[in-house]
Scaffold this motif. Sequence first.
Motif, PDB file in Angstrom:
ATOM      1  N   ALA A 515       0.832  -1.212   0.000  1.00  0.00           N
ATOM      2  CA  ALA A 515       0.000   0.000   0.000  1.00  0.00           C
ATOM      3  C   ALA A 515       0.865   1.259   0.000  1.00  0.00           C
ATOM      4  O   ALA A 515       0.601   2.219  -0.734  1.00  0.00           O
ATOM      5  N   LEU A 516       1.920   1.255   0.803  1.00  0.00           N
ATOM      6  CA  LEU A 516       2.817   2.416   0.862  1.00  0.00           C
ATOM      7  C   LEU A 516       3.632   2.559  -0.421  1.00  0.00           C
ATOM      8  O   LEU A 516       4.034   3.666  -0.787  1.00  0.00           O
ATOM      9  N   ALA A 517       3.867   1.452  -1.102  1.00  0.00           N
ATOM     10  CA  ALA A 517       4.670   1.497  -2.332  1.00  0.00           C
ATOM     11  C   ALA A 517       4.020   2.365  -3.399  1.00  0.00           C
ATOM     12  O   ALA A 517       4.706   2.892  -4.277  1.00  0.00           O
ATOM     13  N   VAL A 518       2.694   2.525  -3.328  1.00  0.00           N
ATOM     14  CA  VAL A 518       2.021   3.410  -4.285  1.00  0.00           C
ATOM     15  C   VAL A 518       2.543   4.839  -4.139  1.00  0.00           C
ATOM     16  O   VAL A 518       2.724   5.560  -5.121  1.00  0.00           O
ATOM     17  N   VAL A 519       2.814   5.248  -2.871  1.00  0.00           N
ATOM     18  CA  VAL A 519       3.315   6.595  -2.604  1.00  0.00           C
ATOM     19  C   VAL A 519       4.806   6.698  -2.919  1.00  0.00           C
ATOM     20  O   VAL A 519       5.278   7.708  -3.464  1.00  0.00           O
ATOM     21  N   PHE A 520       5.554   5.639  -2.612  1.00  0.00           N
ATOM     22  CA  PHE A 520       7.012   5.717  -2.704  1.00  0.00           C
ATOM     23  C   PHE A 520       7.588   5.136  -3.998  1.00  0.00           C
ATOM     24  O   PHE A 520       8.797   5.217  -4.218  1.00  0.00           O
ATOM     25  N   GLU A 521       6.741   4.545  -4.835  1.00  0.00           N
ATOM     26  CA  GLU A 521       7.246   4.005  -6.103  1.00  0.00           C
ATOM     27  C   GLU A 521       7.929   5.052  -6.975  1.00  0.00           C
ATOM     28  O   GLU A 521       8.956   4.754  -7.610  1.00  0.00           O
ATOM     29  N   PRO A 522       7.448   6.319  -7.024  1.00  0.00           N
ATOM     30  CA  PRO A 522       8.134   7.323  -7.852  1.00  0.00           C
ATOM     31  C   PRO A 522       9.561   7.615  -7.437  1.00  0.00           C
ATOM     32  O   PRO A 522      10.330   8.172  -8.223  1.00  0.00           O
ATOM     33  N   ILE A 523       9.937   7.253  -6.197  1.00  0.00           N
ATOM     34  CA  ILE A 523      11.319   7.485  -5.770  1.00  0.00           C
ATOM     35  C   ILE A 523      12.098   6.173  -5.692  1.00  0.00           C
ATOM     36  O   ILE A 523      13.189   6.124  -5.131  1.00  0.00           O
ATOM     37  N   GLY A 524      11.517   5.093  -6.238  1.00  0.00           N
ATOM     38  CA  GLY A 524      12.255   3.846  -6.379  1.00  0.00           C
ATOM     39  C   GLY A 524      12.179   2.882  -5.222  1.00  0.00           C
ATOM     40  O   GLY A 524      12.918   1.898  -5.190  1.00  0.00           O
ATOM     41  N   PHE A 525      11.292   3.118  -4.240  1.00  0.00           N
ATOM     42  CA  PHE A 525      11.212   2.245  -3.065  1.00  0.00           C
ATOM     43  C   PHE A 525      10.198   1.137  -3.309  1.00  0.00           C
ATOM     44  O   PHE A 525       9.018   1.407  -3.576  1.00  0.00           O
ATOM     45  N   GLY A 526      10.652  -0.118  -3.215  1.00  0.00           N
ATOM     46  CA  GLY A 526       9.755  -1.260  -3.308  1.00  0.00           C
ATOM     47  C   GLY A 526       9.054  -1.512  -1.992  1.00  0.00           C
ATOM     48  O   GLY A 526       9.297  -0.838  -0.982  1.00  0.00           O
ATOM     49  N   TRP A 527       8.201  -2.537  -1.970  1.00  0.00           N
ATOM     50  CA  TRP A 527       7.408  -2.780  -0.762  1.00  0.00           C
ATOM     51  C   TRP A 527       8.269  -3.220   0.413  1.00  0.00           C
ATOM     52  O   TRP A 527       7.937  -2.941   1.567  1.00  0.00           O
ATOM     53  N   GLN A 528       9.416  -3.879   0.151  1.00  0.00           N
ATOM     54  CA  GLN A 528      10.281  -4.280   1.265  1.00  0.00           C
ATOM     55  C   GLN A 528      10.853  -3.054   1.981  1.00  0.00           C
ATOM     56  O   GLN A 528      10.898  -3.007   3.214  1.00  0.00           O
ATOM     57  N   ILE A 529      11.295  -2.051   1.214  1.00  0.00           N
ATOM     58  CA  ILE A 529      11.827  -0.833   1.821  1.00  0.00           C
ATOM     59  C   ILE A 529      10.720  -0.100   2.573  1.00  0.00           C
ATOM     60  O   ILE A 529      10.943   0.433   3.674  1.00  0.00           O
ATOM     61  N   CYS A 530       9.521  -0.081   2.001  1.00  0.00           N
ATOM     62  CA  CYS A 530       8.405   0.622   2.650  1.00  0.00           C
ATOM     63  C   CYS A 530       8.078   0.006   4.006  1.00  0.00           C
ATOM     64  O   CYS A 530       7.713   0.714   4.951  1.00  0.00           O
ATOM     65  N   ILE A 531       8.195  -1.323   4.104  1.00  0.00           N
ATOM     66  CA  ILE A 531       7.965  -1.967   5.395  1.00  0.00           C
ATOM     67  C   ILE A 531       8.972  -1.453   6.429  1.00  0.00           C
ATOM     68  O   ILE A 531       8.635  -1.172   7.580  1.00  0.00           O
ATOM     69  N   ALA A 532      10.228  -1.311   6.018  1.00  0.00           N
ATOM     70  CA  ALA A 532      11.288  -0.889   6.942  1.00  0.00           C
ATOM     71  C   ALA A 532      11.146   0.571   7.369  1.00  0.00           C
ATOM     72  O   ALA A 532      11.603   0.951   8.445  1.00  0.00           O
ATOM     73  N   LEU A 533      10.541   1.412   6.527  1.00  0.00           N
ATOM     74  CA  LEU A 533      10.422   2.835   6.854  1.00  0.00           C
ATOM     75  C   LEU A 533       9.509   3.068   8.050  1.00  0.00           C
ATOM     76  O   LEU A 533       9.714   4.006   8.820  1.00  0.00           O
ATOM     77  N   VAL A 534       8.499   2.222   8.227  1.00  0.00           N
ATOM     78  CA  VAL A 534       7.511   2.459   9.295  1.00  0.00           C
ATOM     79  C   VAL A 534       8.128   2.298  10.675  1.00  0.00           C
ATOM     80  O   VAL A 534       8.073   3.219  11.489  1.00  0.00           O
ATOM     81  N   PRO A 535       8.746   1.157  11.032  1.00  0.00           N
ATOM     82  CA  PRO A 535       9.383   1.082  12.358  1.00  0.00           C
ATOM     83  C   PRO A 535      10.576   2.022  12.483  1.00  0.00           C
ATOM     84  O   PRO A 535      10.981   2.366  13.586  1.00  0.00           O
ATOM     85  N   GLY A 536      11.139   2.462  11.337  1.00  0.00           N
ATOM     86  CA  GLY A 536      12.240   3.415  11.375  1.00  0.00           C
ATOM     87  C   GLY A 536      11.856   4.753  11.958  1.00  0.00           C
ATOM     88  O   GLY A 536      12.714   5.553  12.327  1.00  0.00           O
ATOM     89  N   MET A 537      10.540   5.036  12.063  1.00  0.00           N
ATOM     90  CA  MET A 537      10.104   6.262  12.718  1.00  0.00           C
ATOM     91  C   MET A 537      10.368   6.221  14.218  1.00  0.00           C
ATOM     92  O   MET A 537      10.483   7.259  14.864  1.00  0.00           O
ATOM     93  N   ALA A 538      10.437   5.020  14.801  1.00  0.00           N
ATOM     94  CA  ALA A 538      10.752   4.901  16.225  1.00  0.00           C
ATOM     95  C   ALA A 538      12.231   5.145  16.469  1.00  0.00           C
ATOM     96  O   ALA A 538      12.621   5.800  17.431  1.00  0.00           O
ATOM     97  N   ALA A 539      13.067   4.633  15.598  1.00  0.00           N
ATOM     98  CA  ALA A 539      14.517   4.838  15.665  1.00  0.00           C
ATOM     99  C   ALA A 539      15.078   4.483  14.302  1.00  0.00           C
ATOM    100  O   ALA A 539      14.758   3.423  13.748  1.00  0.00           O
ATOM    101  N   ARG A 540      15.907   5.358  13.758  1.00  0.00           N
ATOM    102  CA  ARG A 540      16.340   5.171  12.371  1.00  0.00           C
ATOM    103  C   ARG A 540      17.079   3.856  12.146  1.00  0.00           C
ATOM    104  O   ARG A 540      16.925   3.215  11.117  1.00  0.00           O
ATOM    105  N   GLU A 541      17.922   3.463  13.128  1.00  0.00           N
ATOM    106  CA  GLU A 541      18.680   2.246  12.914  1.00  0.00           C
ATOM    107  C   GLU A 541      17.791   1.004  12.873  1.00  0.00           C
ATOM    108  O   GLU A 541      18.218  -0.064  12.421  1.00  0.00           O
TER     109      GLU A 541
END
Length: 634
Positions: A515-541
């Motif tokens: 679902a998030l890949a629809v927003v981030f596809e224009p910048i080259g992020f696949g669904w695997q990267i989109c999954i990682a971005l969400v918990p990354g809001m708690a701590a980047r690492e």
Amino acid sequence: MGAVEPQVQAVTRTPLIALLGNPNCGKTALFNRLTGARQKVANYAGVTIERKEGSFTSPMGRAYKVLDLPGAYSLSATTPDEAITRDVVGGLRSGEQAPDAIVCVVNATNLRLNLRLVLEVKRLGLPMVLALNMVDVANKRGIKIDSARLARELGMPVVETVAVQSGGEVALLKALDLMPDPVRGSGAVKAAPLAAIDAVPVEETQREVRRILDAAVSFANDTGNLSEKIDDVVLHPVAGPVILAALMFLVFQAVFSWAALPMEMISGGVEAIGAWVGGMMGEGVLRSLLVEGILGGVGSVLVFLPQILILFFFILVLEDCGYLPRAAFLLDRIMGGVGLSGRAFIPLLSSFACAIPGVMAARTIQNPRDRLVTIMIAPLMTCSARLPVYALIIAAFIPNRDVADGWINLQGLVLFILYFAGIFSAMAVAWVIKRFMGANSHQPLMLELPSYHWPHLRNLAMGLWERAKIFLVRVGTVILALMVLLWFLSSFPGAPEGATHPPIYYSIAGMLGRALAVVFEPIGFGWQICIALVPGMAAREVAVGALGTVYALSQTGDELATTLAPLISQSWSMPTALSLLAWYVFAPQCIATLSVVRRETGSARYAFIMAGYMFALAYAASFITYRVAIALGA
């Protein structure tokens, strides 16, 4: 001006001693020497300024409480730190015990600056002891201080201390035991009104300081010293910035080259543990949780501990030897060009460790506009939580080879460029913000330059241990919990019969990622990267650990995701990798930082503004990077 008569009131409690002094006088080192592990750290009520209180017992067996007050140059407060110090000493903070006595800690190498505060505090009429700290350094520089004469001129006990040496506090303990009964609990002296200070012109205080110095202090004929000679080179308008750039470049080269072996050892150890656990257990949910969820996620983050410690090693060395204030002076002109003071350098440098202490350190900036702008740009500095992400992508896509005849490592060069991009973007954002707020005239930086000295190994070891402990606790709590949650979301529900994709594709996390890949596809992020971005809001690492879990669950074999670099190099294109690097230069802040921004500014508005502008910058930078990389055939 007549003397102020103190008011006496009976008390029966453990006396409270307040340590007061200018910044960089060794006050906190003396506090640590007195209290050891018997100290607690909190915040003053209503503000995020740190409150450190401890306890100790004197050689005569008397118990004391001691408060380490924020550093101040004057009780006529111009910063939030100084306001806290003024209010505590004056007994103006509701619910805060007023001190029974004051220990004024002064830097023996710079009494001309330090004695102004001493004279101000003296007018309050509280019992006082002057701790003449760093006398060993003063002696080496040819500064001779007659302590007995200084005590007579000031009308208070004067003791010599060396806070960084064992036993350097003994003379102070003896002086406290010799103080009169009111300090020991049979009665307390209440401070005179602060008006006793504001009635005295600064010029009169300065004349008194000069008179005392003439009477009690002498200097060797050779007034030059090693620090001044070093500063002739380090602060040179041409050589100085070159040296600063070279030092920073060395740091980022070392982060890759020195950390290679310990990172390989940690990675190998985690993989060996994963193989052993996998071999001991049969296929099932528990095995998947331990191997792919915990070891695959947490192990992917733990491997970057050596790089983080190397980065902090250099920061601590530069801080302890006295170089960092010089760097602030060197950058004052550059910062003045965007409407900031060089005093913003220390908060911005702190943000390389973590944006939270950087934001909090901005309260030492006097001008409210400069303070707000510094807070808003501090998160653009490349914090240590970004380092694992940078290191992962660089290791996967940037060749590990030397350039410039073997003098420069290409991976270290790319890391240096990324850090510089954060600094450049922060300066650009500061310039824009100041134009919207209305630019005010640049205020010259006035900052005390401590003498150069060799870093203290004990302080260095303690600093590195604290940073390692913070990282390991974070790995064992926040990151571990998020990895378990992500494993659950990535494992259920299972794949349907006849599925053509890995099971994670059909999981809750997989559906969210698509679902998030629809927003981030224009910048080259696949669904695997989109999954990682969400918990990354708690701590980047956490993003690295999340990628480790995602790719561990995406594999059909037993290979752990501590070997993430080859996995993503096979799965991502170069434009995607470059786009993600650009994203993390501006990546929206973790929730903890946004919370601190709200507290420091007193408004949630600025936290929302920060999150919004950083998201917009991150998306725009990634979009441009991705499209340009594709156009160039990267």
